[in-house]
Scaffold this active site. Structure first.
Site, short mmCIF file in Angstrom:
data_model
loop_
_atom_site.label_atom_id
_atom_site.label_comp_id
_atom_site.label_asym_id
_atom_site.label_seq_id
_atom_site.Cartn_x
_atom_site.Cartn_y
_atom_site.Cartn_z
N HIS A 135 -12.71 0.10 -1.48
CA HIS A 135 -11.75 1.11 -2.09
C HIS A 135 -11.20 1.92 -0.95
O HIS A 135 -10.38 2.59 -1.10
CB HIS A 135 -12.65 1.97 -3.06
CG HIS A 135 -11.86 3.03 -3.76
ND1 HIS A 135 -10.67 2.73 -4.64
CD2 HIS A 135 -12.03 4.43 -3.55
CE1 HIS A 135 -10.15 3.88 -5.03
NE2 HIS A 135 -10.99 5.08 -4.41
N ASP A 144 -6.15 6.78 -3.70
CA ASP A 144 -6.96 7.21 -4.92
C ASP A 144 -6.22 8.17 -5.68
O ASP A 144 -4.81 8.03 -6.12
CB ASP A 144 -8.13 7.80 -4.40
CG ASP A 144 -9.12 7.91 -5.40
OD1 ASP A 144 -9.95 7.03 -5.90
OD2 ASP A 144 -9.37 9.12 -5.91
#
Length: 311
Positions: free
Chosen positions: A287, A102
């Site tokens: 994610h 991320d």
């Protein structure tokens, strides 16, 4: 709860970083994203130590018990990468293998641009290299995705998201940390800034991807730090675009890019133009790759290390 090393506090680049480290051998620095913590790498630390590496995992500035400067500009990409260079200096390393997820991936990509001599290789999860382009990223996303896109919202309405997340810390994190969400239709979140609505929604699709004990580690960390420090990273995206004007346009070290098939972050189709030595793989997850598929993620990392950064 997963085992985890005790914290140490290291002074670097004018801040104190909460760092979790274990093992000996070649260094691997693991960088978390938003809204996360060093604890996000809990599944990878022991296997990498057993494989013969010194694993160094900071809660980056603004997170956990690390220093959270007040000034927004103190979270720009120059400062974030200098923090990591300072960690290498502290431990006496010329370079290291850097792993990011991320926002941590963004920092790691730029570590390879701004401090290439300190980066032996890169493993990044979820977020590919971000080409600079001709328009700063916030203006670009505002033009194509509108003012309610969360990164635009963070920049254009300072303090609003911070207050909502701070007031709903556990609910926000519980709703964010979901896996298998793609099997269910999302609830109607209404108009406006959807990520703020996630913080107050009763529930979100999918399964909590961690135990209740693990969730409380994150909740406790953010109840201490608040969310402003982490959000301030986003508030420097236009500044970072300017700061990177003179930076190289390619990451030349060996690199591994791991995507989640159901991640909201899209891959960069021409990634190899910017990262010539990259290998790209994907896993059946969303994610939170290293937490959703911990064993598969660890196996991929170890296999790649054998070839490119052997212990």
């Amino acid at each position: 709860m997963s085992t985890f090393p005790p914290p140490t506090f290291i002074e670097t680049n004018g801040v104190s970083l909460e760092v979790f480290q274990a093992g000996s051998g070649k260094p691997i620095v693991m960088c978390h994203g938003f809204p996360e913590h060093a604890y996000s790498w809990r599944h990878q630390i022991d296997p990498l130590v057993e494989a013969g590496y010194h694993v160094i995992v900071p809660s980056q500035r603004g997170y956990g018990n690390s220093t959270a400067p007040e000034a927004v500009v103190d979270y720009d990409i120059v400062q974030l990468t200098a923090d990591l260079a300072g960690l290498l200096d502290h431990y006496g390393y010329d370079d290291a293998l850097f792993v990011g997820h991320d926002w941590g991936a963004i920092v790691v990509w730029n570590m390879a641009l701004l401090h290439p001599q300190r980066v032996a290789g890169v493993i990044n999860l979820s977020v590919p290299f971000m080409p600079r382009g001709t328009m700063d990223w916030i203006s670009l996303w505002e033009q194509f995705l509108g003012p309610d896109f969360y990164m635009v919202h963070f920049n254009r309405q300072p303090g609003v998201a911070d207050a909502v997340f701070d007031a709903n810390t556990e609910n926000f994190l519980r709703n964010m940390y979901r896996t298998r969400h793609w099997l269910e239709a999302p609830p109607e979140l209404g108009e406006g800034m959807a990520l703020l609505n996630v913080a107050t929604a009763d529930s979100m699709p999918g399964d909590l991807l961690m135990s209740e004990e693990d969730l409380q580690v994150f909740v406790t960390a953010f109840e201490h730090s608040g969310f402003t420090g982490g959000i301030n990273w986003y508030r420097n995206l236009s500044r970072n675009w300017q700061l990177l004007e003179a930076a190289p346009e390619q990451v030349l070290c060996p690199a591994l890019m791991i995507h989640g098939d159901h991640d909201m972050v899209p891959p960069l189709e021409n990634l190899a133009e910017f990262v010539p030595q990259v290998e790209v793989v994907s896993l059946e997850c969303g994610h939170w790759i290293m937490q959703e598929e911990p064993q598969k993620t660890t196996d991929l990392i170890k296999q790649w290390l054998l070839q490119h950064y052997p212990a």
